[in-house]
Scaffold this motif. Structure first.
Motif, mmCIF file in Angstrom:
data_model
loop_
_atom_site.group_PDB
_atom_site.id
_atom_site.type_symbol
_atom_site.label_atom_id
_atom_site.label_comp_id
_atom_site.label_asym_id
_atom_site.label_seq_id
_atom_site.Cartn_x
_atom_site.Cartn_y
_atom_site.Cartn_z
ATOM 1 N N PRO A 16 40.705 -9.563 45.702
ATOM 2 C CA PRO A 16 39.743 -10.481 45.095
ATOM 3 C C PRO A 16 38.575 -10.897 45.987
ATOM 4 C CG PRO A 16 41.690 -11.675 45.770
ATOM 5 C CD PRO A 16 41.967 -10.221 46.021
ATOM 6 N N HIS A 17 38.633 -10.599 47.287
ATOM 7 C CA HIS A 17 37.599 -11.089 48.201
ATOM 8 C C HIS A 17 36.758 -9.952 48.771
ATOM 9 C CE1 HIS A 17 39.501 -15.044 48.153
ATOM 10 N NE2 HIS A 17 40.653 -14.404 48.245
ATOM 11 N N ALA A 18 35.492 -10.271 49.024
ATOM 12 C CA ALA A 18 34.599 -9.293 49.644
ATOM 13 C C ALA A 18 34.914 -9.178 51.130
ATOM 14 C CB ALA A 18 33.147 -9.725 49.458
ATOM 15 N N PRO A 20 34.393 -9.487 54.955
ATOM 16 C CA PRO A 20 33.644 -10.532 55.647
ATOM 17 C C PRO A 20 32.367 -9.976 56.279
ATOM 18 C CG PRO A 20 35.593 -9.922 56.902
ATOM 19 C CD PRO A 20 35.675 -9.209 55.585
ATOM 20 N N ARG A 88 37.224 -4.185 50.119
ATOM 21 C CA ARG A 88 37.515 -5.564 49.728
ATOM 22 C C ARG A 88 38.807 -5.974 50.408
ATOM 23 N NH1 ARG A 88 34.392 -7.721 46.094
ATOM 24 N NH2 ARG A 88 35.950 -9.172 45.325
ATOM 25 N N THR A 90 42.478 -8.600 50.565
ATOM 26 C CA THR A 90 43.470 -9.355 49.804
ATOM 27 C C THR A 90 43.331 -10.848 50.096
ATOM 28 O OG1 THR A 90 45.170 -9.302 51.511
ATOM 29 C CG2 THR A 90 45.089 -7.420 49.981
ATOM 30 N N SER A 91 43.976 -11.649 49.290
ATOM 31 C CA SER A 91 43.975 -13.097 49.524
ATOM 32 C C SER A 91 44.650 -13.443 50.845
ATOM 33 C CB SER A 91 44.679 -13.819 48.380
ATOM 34 O OG SER A 91 43.946 -13.677 47.194
ATOM 35 N N GLU A 93 44.804 -11.517 53.552
ATOM 36 C CA GLU A 93 43.887 -11.151 54.634
ATOM 37 C C GLU A 93 42.780 -12.178 54.772
ATOM 38 O OE1 GLU A 93 44.227 -6.278 54.464
ATOM 39 O OE2 GLU A 93 42.805 -7.300 53.131
ATOM 40 N N SER A 94 42.259 -12.643 53.649
ATOM 41 C CA SER A 94 41.217 -13.671 53.677
ATOM 42 C C SER A 94 41.738 -14.948 54.324
ATOM 43 C CB SER A 94 40.729 -13.957 52.254
ATOM 44 O OG SER A 94 39.772 -14.989 52.257
ATOM 45 N N THR A 98 40.450 -16.656 57.818
ATOM 46 C CA THR A 98 40.042 -18.071 57.818
ATOM 47 C C THR A 98 40.829 -18.848 58.860
ATOM 48 O OG1 THR A 98 39.475 -17.915 55.475
ATOM 49 C CG2 THR A 98 39.764 -20.126 56.377
#
Length: 146
Positions: A16-18, A20, A88, A90-91, A93-94, A98
């Motif tokens: 779901p995330h681009a 970084p 992209r 995964t949540s 990984e994001s 963070t």
């Protein structure tokens, strides 16, 4: 629903995330993905760290290995990682990126995210590993930004 639409929706749900924008975060992500798939002694990660950090590659490499070992040993649930070729993330990984970005500047926020990621309450050792990785990147002039 067509097969192409179904595949696109499944991919969007899984990733779901681009990627970084921070090159240092992408370097950390590469290490997480390669070590997660191929083990802590992955030669591609070592080579990439030599190219990225120069002669000071050992500290970030050893600390990244320690963080990955801590994550694997302490997690009560699977941590989803994508293959290295994915554009992209995964949540999980994001969240990990963070955590690395906030470990020094916002430790309370990093603590909560890490606790959620691992599914456990006592995360002090893993948080110390994450902080050490973040510090090693920053000390080498490559701070991780989320």
């Amino acid at each position: 629903m067509s097969t192409a639409n179904s595949i696109a929706q499944n991919t969007a749900a899984a990733l779901p995330h681009a990627m970084p924008p921070c090159a240092n975060a992408r370097l950390a992500l590469f290490a997480v993905r390669r070590m997660g798939a191929n083990g802590l002694s992955d030669a591609h990660v070592a080579h990439t760290f030599i190219n990225g950090f120069g002669e000071n590659f050992r500290r970030p490499l050893v600390l990244m290995r320690a963080l990955m070992a801590d994550l694997a040993a302490n997690s009560s649930c699977p941590i989803a990682i994508a293959p290295c070729c994915c554009g992209r993330i995964t949540s999980a990984e994001s969240a990990l990126l963070t955590i690395l970005a906030r470990a020094e500047t916002a430790p309370d926020s990093a603590r909560l995210l890490l606790s959620d990621l691992l599914g456990i309450r006592r995360i002090d050792g893993v948080l110390a590993s994450a902080t050490a990785v973040a510090q090693s990147f920053a000390d080498a002039g490559r701070p991780i930004a989320a």
